[in-house]
Design a protein around this motif. Structure first.
Motif, PDB file in Angstrom:
ATOM      1  N   ARG A   1     -14.729  18.951   6.205  1.00 56.97           N
ATOM      2  CA  ARG A   1     -15.850  18.015   6.191  1.00 56.97           C
ATOM      3  C   ARG A   1     -17.097  18.742   6.660  1.00 56.97           C
ATOM      4  O   ARG A   1     -17.526  18.598   7.797  1.00 56.97           O
ATOM      5  CB  ARG A   1     -15.544  16.810   7.086  1.00 56.97           C
TER       6      ARG A   1
ATOM      7  N   GLN B   1     -24.923  16.494  12.548  1.00 55.47           N
ATOM      8  CA  GLN B   1     -25.632  15.252  12.226  1.00 55.47           C
ATOM      9  C   GLN B   1     -25.577  14.950  10.743  1.00 55.47           C
ATOM     10  O   GLN B   1     -25.762  13.823  10.328  1.00 55.47           O
ATOM     11  CB  GLN B   1     -27.111  15.367  12.575  1.00 55.47           C
ATOM     12  N   ARG B   2     -25.408  15.978   9.925  1.00 53.26           N
ATOM     13  CA  ARG B   2     -25.545  15.785   8.488  1.00 53.26           C
ATOM     14  C   ARG B   2     -24.207  15.474   7.821  1.00 53.26           C
ATOM     15  O   ARG B   2     -23.795  16.158   6.906  1.00 53.26           O
ATOM     16  CB  ARG B   2     -26.172  17.041   7.868  1.00 53.26           C
ATOM     17  N   GLY B   3     -23.527  14.461   8.337  1.00 52.68           N
ATOM     18  CA  GLY B   3     -22.302  14.010   7.690  1.00 52.68           C
ATOM     19  C   GLY B   3     -21.079  14.855   7.993  1.00 52.68           C
ATOM     20  O   GLY B   3     -20.023  14.658   7.408  1.00 52.68           O
ATOM     21  N   GLY B   4     -21.219  15.821   8.902  1.00 49.98           N
ATOM     22  CA  GLY B   4     -20.080  16.647   9.274  1.00 49.98           C
ATOM     23  C   GLY B   4     -19.245  15.971  10.353  1.00 49.98           C
ATOM     24  O   GLY B   4     -19.531  14.848  10.767  1.00 49.98           O
ATOM     25  N   CYS B   5     -18.198  16.682  10.801  1.00 49.22           N
ATOM     26  CA  CYS B   5     -17.352  16.152  11.866  1.00 49.22           C
ATOM     27  C   CYS B   5     -18.147  16.119  13.170  1.00 49.22           C
ATOM     28  O   CYS B   5     -18.947  17.005  13.432  1.00 49.22           O
ATOM     29  CB  CYS B   5     -16.142  17.041  12.124  1.00 49.22           C
TER      30      CYS B   5
ATOM     31  N   HIS C   1     -23.880  19.284  18.907  1.00 49.32           N
ATOM     32  CA  HIS C   1     -24.878  18.637  18.054  1.00 49.32           C
ATOM     33  C   HIS C   1     -25.298  19.624  16.975  1.00 49.32           C
ATOM     34  O   HIS C   1     -24.754  20.672  16.840  1.00 49.32           O
ATOM     35  CB  HIS C   1     -26.181  18.308  18.772  1.00 49.32           C
ATOM     36  N   GLY C   2     -26.391  19.254  16.315  1.00 49.88           N
ATOM     37  CA  GLY C   2     -26.989  20.191  15.363  1.00 49.88           C
ATOM     38  C   GLY C   2     -26.531  19.842  13.978  1.00 49.88           C
ATOM     39  O   GLY C   2     -26.810  18.756  13.504  1.00 49.88           O
ATOM     40  N   MET C   3     -25.843  20.771  13.342  1.00 50.68           N
ATOM     41  CA  MET C   3     -25.514  20.567  11.935  1.00 50.68           C
ATOM     42  C   MET C   3     -24.580  19.384  11.735  1.00 50.68           C
ATOM     43  O   MET C   3     -24.523  18.829  10.653  1.00 50.68           O
ATOM     44  CB  MET C   3     -24.910  21.832  11.357  1.00 50.68           C
TER      45      MET C   3
ATOM     46  N   GLU D   1      -9.996  12.236  10.217  1.00 49.66           N
ATOM     47  CA  GLU D   1     -10.370  13.074  11.360  1.00 49.66           C
ATOM     48  C   GLU D   1      -9.274  13.100  12.425  1.00 49.66           C
ATOM     49  O   GLU D   1      -9.166  14.044  13.198  1.00 49.66           O
ATOM     50  CB  GLU D   1     -11.701  12.606  11.960  1.00 49.66           C
TER      51      GLU D   1
ATOM     52  N   GLU E   1     -12.358   7.817  12.401  1.00 53.87           N
ATOM     53  CA  GLU E   1     -12.164   7.929  10.954  1.00 53.87           C
ATOM     54  C   GLU E   1     -10.753   8.460  10.746  1.00 53.87           C
ATOM     55  O   GLU E   1     -10.328   9.390  11.435  1.00 53.87           O
ATOM     56  CB  GLU E   1     -13.215   8.866  10.358  1.00 53.87           C
TER      57      GLU E   1
ATOM     58  N   VAL F   1     -17.277  10.955  12.301  1.00 53.86           N
ATOM     59  CA  VAL F   1     -18.206  11.554  11.360  1.00 53.86           C
ATOM     60  C   VAL F   1     -19.627  11.197  11.828  1.00 53.86           C
ATOM     61  O   VAL F   1     -19.828  10.135  12.413  1.00 53.86           O
ATOM     62  CB  VAL F   1     -17.962  10.991   9.936  1.00 53.86           C
TER      63      VAL F   1
ATOM     64  N   PRO G   1     -21.090  19.754   6.989  1.00 57.03           N
ATOM     65  CA  PRO G   1     -22.327  18.976   6.924  1.00 57.03           C
ATOM     66  C   PRO G   1     -22.907  19.079   5.528  1.00 57.03           C
ATOM     67  O   PRO G   1     -22.678  20.057   4.821  1.00 57.03           O
ATOM     68  CB  PRO G   1     -23.236  19.639   7.950  1.00 57.03           C
ATOM     69  N   ASN G   2     -23.661  18.074   5.116  1.00 53.05           N
ATOM     70  CA  ASN G   2     -24.120  17.987   3.729  1.00 53.05           C
ATOM     71  C   ASN G   2     -25.545  17.451   3.737  1.00 53.05           C
ATOM     72  O   ASN G   2     -25.975  16.845   4.700  1.00 53.05           O
ATOM     73  CB  ASN G   2     -23.192  17.003   2.996  1.00 53.05           C
TER      74      ASN G   2
ATOM     75  N   ILE H   1     -13.964   7.711   5.327  1.00 53.83           N
ATOM     76  CA  ILE H   1     -15.241   8.256   4.851  1.00 53.83           C
ATOM     77  C   ILE H   1     -14.904   9.536   4.090  1.00 53.83           C
ATOM     78  O   ILE H   1     -14.303  10.466   4.646  1.00 53.83           O
ATOM     79  CB  ILE H   1     -16.194   8.532   6.033  1.00 53.83           C
ATOM     80  N   LEU H   2     -15.256   9.538   2.813  1.00 51.58           N
ATOM     81  CA  LEU H   2     -14.772  10.628   1.959  1.00 51.58           C
ATOM     82  C   LEU H   2     -15.553  11.928   2.170  1.00 51.58           C
ATOM     83  O   LEU H   2     -16.774  11.930   2.091  1.00 51.58           O
ATOM     84  CB  LEU H   2     -14.863  10.215   0.482  1.00 51.58           C
ATOM     85  N   PRO H   3     -14.862  13.044   2.431  1.00 51.07           N
ATOM     86  CA  PRO H   3     -15.534  14.340   2.513  1.00 51.07           C
ATOM     87  C   PRO H   3     -15.989  14.798   1.117  1.00 51.07           C
ATOM     88  O   PRO H   3     -15.466  14.309   0.114  1.00 51.07           O
ATOM     89  CB  PRO H   3     -14.448  15.285   3.048  1.00 51.07           C
ATOM     90  N   PRO H   4     -16.952  15.738   1.053  1.00 57.46           N
ATOM     91  CA  PRO H   4     -17.513  16.148  -0.243  1.00 57.46           C
ATOM     92  C   PRO H   4     -16.471  16.554  -1.280  1.00 57.46           C
ATOM     93  O   PRO H   4     -16.573  16.160  -2.441  1.00 57.46           O
ATOM     94  CB  PRO H   4     -18.395  17.344   0.123  1.00 57.46           C
TER      95      PRO H   4
END
Lengths: 194, 596
Positions: B334, A46-50, A42-44, A81, A78, A13, B336-337, A102-105
Motif C-alpha cells: 500500500r 498521508q497520501r493513502g499509504g499505511c 508521518h510524511g508520505m 492492514e 482496515e 490507512v 502512498p499515491n 480500502i483497496l490498495p493501488p
C-alpha cells in the motif's frame, strides 16, 4: 501500579484517524497516572499509504516502539492492514479489526486480489479476535468520521486501567462542542461490541 | 509543573520559546517541519520559511550576529544545501546564540538518502547534542543555546524521525525573561573571512574544540548509569531507549553530546565493565572514535549499518541470537499515491503520451513514478530536475530533440530551481521545464513559500510570478496550463517540445487540500456499467477512486460486446476532477452535474 509496559499497535490507512486515536489513548493513560510514549511515521503516509502508531504505557517507558512479537493489542482500522502487522503481536495477544476494506493501488488496477480470508488468517493464529463494523457504527452514532472513536470504544473494554468516564472526558476535550455528542455515542457503540 | 504529551518537534519549539529564542528560519522537510510550525505560533517570536536551507541558515547567522538567540531548522539533506555557510560560520562564531537543528531520517521514511549528519559535526567542527525523547528535546535546545553563547560557536541539535515524531510526557515551564542583547557590532577580523582573517579563526576553532572536549567531561547530560558491570553500553539518542527497554540492568554511558566525545569519561566507563558495546544507528560514528582511543569495543560487527533500530534489533545484536522473525504473509503493498483530484495526475497523464524522458524532482509528484502513470524517471535532490534535463538534452543533441522534460514543483523550484533555469537560458538549452505549481509545499503538509503570497506567520506578502520570472531569466517561450484539462495540456506539451530552445510550462492547479470549500459540494462521477466497455483507459490514471471489477460470469453489457470487467468509481473518494470523464471514449462515465 504494574511495572510491566503495555504495548498497543494501531494500523490503518492515511485519513482514517489512526493518529488521533493514538493521541487519545495516550492522554487517557497519562490521566490514569502512567508514563506514556507513542510513535508514528508521518510524511508520505498521508497520501493513502499505511499509517501505524505505537502506543506504550506503564510505570516507566523507554522505547516508544515495541519490538516484534511484543504487542498486547493490535487495533487495525482496515482489514488487510491487520495482516501486515500481525507479526508484531505477542502470542496470546488480542486483535480488534475494523472490517472496512480500502483497496490498495495494485488491487484497483486488477493486478492483485484483496485477500478474501483476512479475518480467517488472523483467527487461525489468535483466539481473541474482535471484528467490528466501525463504519456502520459511526454512521449510527451520527458521524461517519467517528470510525476511530468506535475502535477506541471497543479497545477500552480490554484496558481495565482506565474507566469509560476517563475515556469520555478526554474525548470531550478532543472535539469541538458540536462534534462531542456523536463521538461519545460512537465510543459507547464501540464499547458495546466488545 | 504542568505536564503535556508532546512530539520531539513540539518540545524543541517549546524549549526554544521558554529559553528566550526569538528567531527561527527553516525550510520544510520531514521529519523537521513541525518544529518551525509550532515555534511560529508562540507569542513574540519571529519565524520564517526561507526559500531553502542555505538561505535559512544565513538568515539565522545574521540574526545571531545581531545578538539574538536564533535557530535554523532543516532535515538531514537540508544541511547539504546549507553546508556552504555552515563550514565558515564555524570560524566566525556567532555573537548571539545559533543552533542548527538537523532532523535525520534513518530508514528513509520520507527521504532520498539515509546520511548520518553526526559526520557534519566532526567535519565542520561544531558541537552536537542529541536528545532521546521529548523532555530531553526541550531541555537540550536550551543547553545548545547556552553552549553557543558560552563558546561563541554554532551548535547542532540532531534528532531522528523517531525522536521528532514520537510523543512523550514533557514538563512545561514558564518562559524565562531574557535581556535585550541586540546590537550592531563591527568586528571585521572575526566576521570578514578573507584568508588572513580565516587563518587566525581556524586556530580559534581548534582551541574551541579542545575546550569543548574538556567541558564534555563534566557535562551532566553525559552520564554513567552503573548497574551490572557484565555489559556496558555507550549510546545516545533514541538508541538509548531501545537498549534500556531490552537490557534494563546493564550499565550505560548515555551521551547527551555526541561531538566532541568525553574521552576520559569513556575510558573510565570502559574500565568499569567487562564487555563494551556501542549502540548507534547508521554510521559507526562513536565506535570508530572509541576504537581510535585503543579501547576494545563491539559495534557494527553485530549491529546493522542501515535502517533505524528498534528494541528487537538491539536485543539481537547483543544476545547474538535471532528471534526468528515471522515474515508477514504476501499481501498487496500500500504505497502512498497521488490523491483523488490531484492536479499532478492530469499533468503526468498528458506527459506520458509524449513518451519523453522526464527528469523529476522532490515532492508529491515524485509519487507519479509508480504504475500506471510512470510519469517521471529520475529523482536525485531538490532542484536536480532542471540541471539534469539540460545536461541530458545537451549530451543527446539532435538525438534528444523534443524528448527531454524536467518536472519540478512550485516550492522545489523556489528552493533550487531558479539558478539552473537561468543556466538553461544562458547555455542555450533545448529542454522543456514544467513547474508543477499546486500553490503549496504539499508533501510536507501544506507549507507556504514565496509563490503563495502568505508567510509562515500568516501575513500577506509578495507573490512570486513564475511566468514573469522565467521570462526575465531569458526563457522566451513560457506557457501556463491547467493540468486537469488533458486535451489542452497535451497540446501545449507537444507544441513546446517541437520548439527550438528552452521552454517553461507552468502547470497550475491547486492541491486538493487547498480546495476545502469546493469539496463540500462534490457530485461524484459514476460509471454506467451497461456502457463501460472494460477498456481500462481510466485505470491508466491511477486514481484511488477508480477500481476494476471482474465481470460476473454470463453477464453481457448492453452494448452486446464481451468484456472481462468494468470500471467502478468509489463515490466517497471521487472529488469530481473529471479526468476519467475526459479519457473515457465510451461515454460510460457520467457527470452528476454541477461545477467541476
Amino acid at each position: 501500579m504494574k511495572d510491566s509496559v503495555t504495548s498497543l499497535l494501531l494500523a490503518g490507512v492515511g485519513g482514517q484517524g489512526v493518529l488521533l486515536a493514538s493521541d487519545i489513548i495516550c492522554k487517557v493513560m497519562m490521566k490514569a497516572g502512567f508514563d506514556v510514549k507513542k510513535s508514528e511515521v508521518h510524511g508520505m503516509a498521508q497520501r493513502g499509504g499505511c499509517v501505524t502508531s505505537h502506543v506504550r504505557y506503564g510505570r516507566k517507558v523507554y522505547s516508544p516502539i515495541a519490538k516484534e512479537g511484543d504487542v498486547n493489542v493490535l487495533i487495525s482500522f482496515e482489514k488487510l492492514e491487520t495482516l501486515r502487522y500481525l507479526n508484531f503481536l505477542k502470542a496470546g495477544g488480542r486483535v480488534i479489526i475494523n472490517e472496512e476494506e480500502i483497496l490498495p493501488p495494485s488491487v484497483n488496477l486488477g493486478e492483485t486480489a484483496y485477500p478474501a480470508d483476512a479475518v480467517d488468517i488472523v483467527r487461525h493464529q489468535f483466539k481473541d479476535v474482535l471484528v467490528v463494523n466501525a463504519l456502520d457504527l459511526a454512521r449510527k452514532a451520527g458521524n461517519i468520521r467517528a470510525v476511530s472513536i468506535v475502535m477506541l470504544g471497543a479497545l477500552s473494554k480490554y484496558l481495565p486501567e482506565a474507566s469509560p468516564d476517563d475515556w469520555k472526558s478526554v474525548i470531550g476535550e478532543e472535539f469541538s462542542e458540536k462534534l462531542v455528542p456523536a463521538n461519545l455515542k460512537a465510543f459507547d457503540l464501540g464499547r458495546e461490541t466488545a | 509543573m504542568h505536564k503535556q504529551l508532546m512530539s520531539g518537534n513540539e518540545a524543541i519549539a517549546r524549549g526554544a520559546f521558554e529559553h528566550g529564542v526569538t528567531f527561527a528560519a527553516g525550510y520544510p522537510g520531514t521529519p523537521s517541519t513541525e518544529i518551525m510550525e509550532a515555534f511560529s505560533r508562540y507569542k513574540g517570536v519571529y519565524a520564517e520559511w526561507s526559500p531553502n536551507e542555505k538561505v535559512a541558515l544565513e538568515v539565522a547567522i545574521g540574526a545571531a550576529l545581531a545578538g539574538v538567540k536564533a535557530m535554523a531548522v532543516m532535515k538531514h539533506v537540508g544541511v547539504n544545501v546549507a553546508a556552504d555557510p555552515l563550514f565558515t560560520v564555524s570560524y566566525t562564531g556567532t555573537n548571539g546564540a545559533l543552533v542548527i537543528i538537523t532532523a535525520d531520517d534513518p530508514s528513509l521514511h520520507s527521504s532520498q538518502n539515509e546520511q548520518d549528519n553526526r559526520n557534519y559535526a566532526k567535519f565542520a567542527k561544531i558541537p552536537m547534542l542529541e536528545p532521546s525523547d521529548s523532555q530531553e528535546a526541550k531541555t537540550f535546545i536550551k543547553i545548545a543555546m547556552d553552549i553557543s553563547e558560552k563558546f561563541d560557536s554554532p551548535v547542532f541539535l540532531r534528532t531522528t524521525t523517531r525522536v521528532s515524531h514520537s510523543k512523550s510526557v514533557v514538563g512545561l515551564e514558564e518562559p524565562a525573561v531574557s535581556e535585550d542583547r541586540r546590537v550592531i557590532k563591527f568586528d571585521p577580523a572575526k566576521y570578514v573571512m578573507v584568508p588572513a582573517h580565516a587563518r587566525v579563526r581556524r586556530v580559534v576553532v581548534e582551541k574551541r574544540m579542545e575546550q569543548l572536549k574538556e567541558w564534555a567531561e563534566t557535562f551532566p547530560e553525559n552520564r554513567m548509569e552503573i548497574q551490572s558491570t557484565a555489559v556496558g553500553i555507550i549510546t545516545a539518542g533514541m538508541s538509548y531507549n531501545y537498549a534500556k527497554d531490552v537490557f534494563p540492568d546493564y550499565s550505560y554511558l548515555k551521551l547527551g553530546m555526541v561531538h566532541p566525545l568525553p574521552e576520559k569519561m569513556i575510558r573510565t566507563f570502559a574500565s568499569k565493565v567487562k564487555e563494551l558495546y556501542v549502540v548507534e544507528e547508521l554510521d559507526p560514528f562513536i565506535e570508530e572514535q572509541v576504537h581510535a582511543m585503543g579501547i576494545p569495543v563491539t559495534g557494527k560487527k553485530v549491529f546493522p549499518y542501515t535502517s533505524e533500530f528498534d528494541p528487537g534489533v538491539v536485543e539481537e545484536g547483543i544476545k547474538a541470537h535471532k528471534r526468528g522473525r515471522k515474515s508477514p504473509p504476501a499481501i498487496p503493498s500500500r504505497p502512498p499515491n497521488l490523491c483523488p483530484g490531484c492536479p499532478h495526475r492530469g499533468l503526468f497523464y498528458a506527459l506520458g503520451k509524449t513518451k519523453a524522458f522526464v527528469t523529476g524532482d522532490i515532492g508529491c509528484y515524485t509519487l507519479s513514478f509508480m504504475k500506471p502513470l510512470q510519469g517521471l524517471h529520475t529523482c536525485i535532490c531538490m532542484g536536480a530536475s532542471i540541471g539534469m534535463a539540460h545536461g541530458m538534452s545537451k549530451a543527446l543533441g539532435e538525438k534528444g530533440k523534443g524528448k527531454i522534460v524536467g518536472v519540478i514543483g512550485d516550492s522545489t523550484f523556489v528552493h533550487s530551481g531558479i539558478t539552473p533555469l537561468l543556466n538553461m537560458a544562458y547555455n542555450k538549452s533545448d529542454a522543456v521545464i514544467i513547474i508543477a505549481d499546486n500553490r503549496t509545499t504539499a508533501m510536507t503538509g501544506m507549507q507556504d513559500h514565496p509563490a503563495t503570497g502568505t508567510t509562515l506567520q500568516g501575513e500577506k506578502t509578495k507573490e512570486l510570478d513564475f511566468a514573469a520570472l522565467a521570462k526575465v531569466l531569458g526563457i522566451e517561450s513560457v506557457r501556463i496550463v491547467h493540468p486537469l484539462n488533458i486535451k489542452k495540456t497535451t497540446a501545449v506539451l507537444k507544441e513546446e517540445l517541437e520548439k527550438e530552445g528552452p521552454s517553461v510550462i507552468v502547470s497550475r492547479g491547486p492541491c486538493i487540500f487547498l480546495q476545502r470549500e469546493r469539496l463540500k459540494s462534490i457530485k461524484p462521477f459514476t460509471v454506467d456499467i451497461d456502457v463501460c466497455t472494460g477498456c481500462q483507459l481510466c485505470l491508466g490514471l491511477g486514481c484511488p477512486a477508480i477500481s476494476w471489477k471482474k465481470e460476473e460470469a454470463g453477464l453481457v453489457p448492453r452494448t452486446g460486446k464481451k468484456r472481462k470487467g468494468f470500471a467502478s468509481i468509489d463515490k466517497t473518494l471521487c472529488v469530481q476532477c473529471s479526468l476519467c470523464f475526459q479519457v473515457c471514449r465510451a461515454d460510460a462515465i457520467k457527470s452528476a452535474g454541477g461545477p467541476s
